[in-house]
Design an enzyme around this catalytic site. Structure first.
Site, short mmCIF file in Angstrom:
data_model
loop_
_atom_site.label_atom_id
_atom_site.label_comp_id
_atom_site.label_asym_id
_atom_site.label_seq_id
_atom_site.Cartn_x
_atom_site.Cartn_y
_atom_site.Cartn_z
N SER A 213 26.55 39.96 47.41
CA SER A 213 27.44 41.09 47.22
C SER A 213 28.85 40.71 47.63
O SER A 213 29.08 39.68 48.27
CB SER A 213 26.96 42.29 48.03
OG SER A 213 27.32 42.09 49.39
N LYS A 214 29.75 41.57 47.23
CA LYS A 214 31.17 41.34 47.46
C LYS A 214 31.49 41.00 48.92
O LYS A 214 32.32 40.16 49.20
CB LYS A 214 31.90 42.60 47.06
CG LYS A 214 33.23 42.37 46.39
CD LYS A 214 33.71 43.71 46.03
CE LYS A 214 34.86 43.93 45.21
NZ LYS A 214 34.97 45.26 44.68
#
Ligand code: GLU
Length: 462
Positions: free
Chosen positions: A245-246
């Site tokens: 994820s980011k």
């Protein structure tokens, strides 16, 4: 296999193209190409509040950068509302869908009561028509949603191309909303109408959609439509074992483009992340297409490995012709306000072996186009009083030799002989002064790529 294989990728334009979606797009594309079929790009923009043109543009640009060409599309779901409403009308008439007038407050109350009884929270089908059933009176001013008549009993089973047989019981799922009061369909409905209309034969997508698939299969059946085959690809995990994820680093295709990765290396790396062909680590797009028949897809999550990606990228950089690499490095330098010249392909040739991204290669090249800062520690370590006279002698020598690699090499040799020095003793300080680092490729080749004037100016900065 009979009939044309048709696959699709259906990103939602609520952000950039995520690496996981890019990988699914690659698998879908390669599968279609392998079978001489067609690949469709569909933009699932029904989440009106979160969809943006900017995201769509980024997704299209990333697809293009990766070279994932599509035969149809982009097709936008929001341009197909009339078609969804037409299918809804047919379903209402056929009794496979119905209006539901529950308010959000009522639904919450229903769930509350179910939770209190320790039950799974499912819509209780109070608006679903049935023989002999009296429906509640239609309330004033409540715009209805349309719900799908999901079969209340029985199993939904499919043979997943990736995971094998999957079975989910209909008791686990309820009559989902397929059309919102504003006339916009929900994902599970629009996706079915589209896959049906677009004659999609194989759906590859992330395994977070496994729970949606039974609904979709039931809707396909209610419509009398042919089922595609489904392949649910496991998630990509970050190196900490959590979903990529980011928060855990770059997850957009764009970021890798910006950070100096080559699209062909990205494709190669993404392909291997969850699929294999024997022990092959490096392969061309053409090889992937010829090998990718939907088998050997991994059932378990893949682990993102930044070091391996860097290695793959380095291999592609080494193999890339200098003339083709130079424009990519030029683009990186342009971002730093540096304009290049005809020397760049030769600079690439000299340095690319030691770089794993075009950003790193641009760092080297920058030394040829702008000032170089000599770090004090390097100065102290390499520019000792003992060696300074040799550096000065080299500068004098280089002032009037023919400016080419062979003559520069001869000048260096001569200075080493007269000063009684070994190559590293002179080469290190010269590299520090000229390029700001003691480690570079062969000194004569490096110096030959500078103008004489620049070399003399830098060497005289003792
Ligand atoms: N818009 C969905 C997504 O981005 C597509 C899922 C699918 O391929 O069916 O997850």
């Amino acid at each position: 296999m009979t009939g044309t294989v048709r696959t699709r990728i259906a990103p939602s334009p609520t952000g950039f193209l995520h690496l996981g979606t890019a990988r699914t797009a690659l698998y879908s594309w390669a599968y279609a190409r392998h079978h001489g079929g067609e690949f469709v790009l569909r933009i699932e923009d029904t989440d009106v509040a979160r969809s943006t043109q900017d995201s769509t543009d980024q997704i299209l640009a990333s697809m293009q950068w990766l070279g994932l060409d599509y035969d149809e599309g982009p097709i936008y779901q929001m341009q197909r509302l009339a078609r969804y409403q037409e299918v809804i009308a047919q379903m209402l008439a056929a009794g496979t869908a119905y209006h539901c007038y529950c308010t959000p407050a009522e639904l919450e109350e229903m769930r509350e009561a179910q939770r209190a009884r320790g039950e799974k929270t499912l819509y209780d089908r109070r608006w679903r028509p049935a023989a002999g059933k009296v429906l509640p009176p239609v309330p004033e001013g409540v715009p209805p949603v349309v719900r799908f008549c999901n079969p209340p009993e029985g199993d939904v089973t499919w043979n997943d191309l990736v995971k094998g047989e999957i079975t989910i019981n209909n008791r686990e799922i309820d009559d989902l909303i397929i059309l919102r009061p504003d006339g916009v369909p929900t994902y599970n409905f629009a996706v079915v109408v589209d896959d049906w209309d677009m004659a999609i034969t194989h759906v590859f997508r992330g395994d977070e959609h496994i729970n949606n698939t039974p609904w979709q299969i039931n809707i396909f059946r209610a419509l009398g439509a042919a089922l595609p085959q489904f392949g649910h690809v496991p998630v990509i995990l970050g190196d900490d074992g959590q979903k990529l994820s980011k928060r855990r680093g770059a997850v957009s295709v764009t970021a890798y483009e910006d950070n100096g990765y080559l699209p062909e290396a990205m494709l190669n790396y993404l392909a291997r992340l969850g699929w294999s062909h024997g022990d092959e680590e490096l392969f061309t797009r053409e090889q992937m297409v010829s090998w990718f028949d939907g088998s050997h897809l991994s059932k378990s999550p893949a682990q993102w490995d930044a070091a391996k990606l860097a290695w793959v990228n380095a291999q592609y950089m080494k193999a890339k012709p200098d003339d083709a690499l130079a424009p990519l490095v030029a683009a990186q330098l342009k971002k730093r306000g540096i304009e290049v010249d005809g020397r760049l392909p030769s600079i690439c040739a000299l340095f690319k072996d030691r770089c794993d991204t075009t950003v790193v290669l641009a760092d080297w090249a920058a030394g040829f186009y702008g000032d170089v800062t000599v770090k004090e520690v390097d100065r102290a370590q390499h520019l000792t009083d003992a060696v300074k006279p040799a550096v000065a002698a080299l500068a004098d020598k280089l002032a009037d030799v023919t400016w080419d690699k062979a003559s520069i090499a001869a000048a260096i040799k001569e200075v080493l002989a007269t000063q009684g020095l070994k190559m590293p003793a002179l080469a290190m300080p010269v590299r520090v002064l000229v390029l700001g680092t003691p480690q570079t490729p062969s000194l004569d080749a490096v110096l030959a790529l500078f103008s004489r004037e620049t070399v003399l100016t830098r060497l005289r900065d003792l």
